[in-house]
Design a protein around this motif. Structure first.
Motif, short mmCIF file in Angstrom:
data_model
loop_
_atom_site.label_atom_id
_atom_site.label_comp_id
_atom_site.label_asym_id
_atom_site.label_seq_id
_atom_site.Cartn_x
_atom_site.Cartn_y
_atom_site.Cartn_z
N ARG A 12 0.82 -1.21 0.00
CA ARG A 12 0.00 0.00 0.00
C ARG A 12 0.86 1.26 0.00
O ARG A 12 1.94 1.27 0.57
N ALA A 13 0.35 2.30 -0.62
CA ALA A 13 1.05 3.58 -0.68
C ALA A 13 1.12 4.22 0.70
O ALA A 13 0.12 4.28 1.42
N ALA A 14 2.30 4.71 1.06
CA ALA A 14 2.47 5.39 2.35
C ALA A 14 1.79 6.75 2.35
O ALA A 14 1.24 7.17 3.37
N LEU A 15 1.81 7.42 1.21
CA LEU A 15 1.24 8.76 1.06
C LEU A 15 0.55 8.86 -0.29
O LEU A 15 0.85 8.08 -1.20
N ALA A 16 -0.32 9.83 -0.45
CA ALA A 16 -0.96 10.08 -1.74
C ALA A 16 0.06 10.62 -2.73
O ALA A 16 1.04 11.27 -2.33
N HIS A 35 5.39 12.13 -4.42
CA HIS A 35 4.46 12.85 -3.56
C HIS A 35 4.66 14.36 -3.64
O HIS A 35 4.20 15.09 -2.78
N THR A 40 8.48 7.65 -2.66
CA THR A 40 8.63 6.37 -1.99
C THR A 40 8.80 5.30 -3.06
O THR A 40 8.17 5.35 -4.12
N SER A 56 -4.14 7.30 -3.62
CA SER A 56 -4.35 7.89 -2.30
C SER A 56 -3.49 7.12 -1.28
O SER A 56 -3.02 6.02 -1.56
N ALA A 57 -3.30 7.71 -0.12
CA ALA A 57 -2.59 7.01 0.95
C ALA A 57 -3.35 5.73 1.27
O ALA A 57 -4.58 5.74 1.39
N GLY A 58 -2.64 4.63 1.36
CA GLY A 58 -3.26 3.35 1.65
C GLY A 58 -3.74 2.57 0.44
O GLY A 58 -4.16 1.42 0.57
#
Length: 68
Positions: A12-16, A35, A40, A56-58
């Motif tokens: 999963r993405a840490a940040l958007a 970002h 990342t 998106s984040a997550g």
């Protein structure tokens, strides 16, 4: 550093941000999310996103792959 966890689990993405790379480097699956001034990098990943996708984040970027 390489990700650790269970083979096939969601990554999963840490940040958007925007996916700036999704592919293989030296045989390893890699996803990079920009970002805006920060990036990342996730590996080893079987990507479920493509370059230019906005996440998106997550958000799920792909699945944890085997690296050996």
């Amino acid at each position: 550093a390489d990700l650790s966890g269970t083979l096939g689990q969601p990554v999963r993405a840490a940040l958007a941000g925007a996916v700036s790379f999704a592919g293989r480097i030296a045989g390893v699956g890699v996803v990079v999310v920009d970002h805006g001034g920060r990036r990342t990098t996730y590996q080893p990943v079987v990507a479920e996103v493509g370059r230019g996708d906005i996440v998106s984040a997550g958000a799920v970027l792909g699945r944890l792959a085997w690296f050996g």
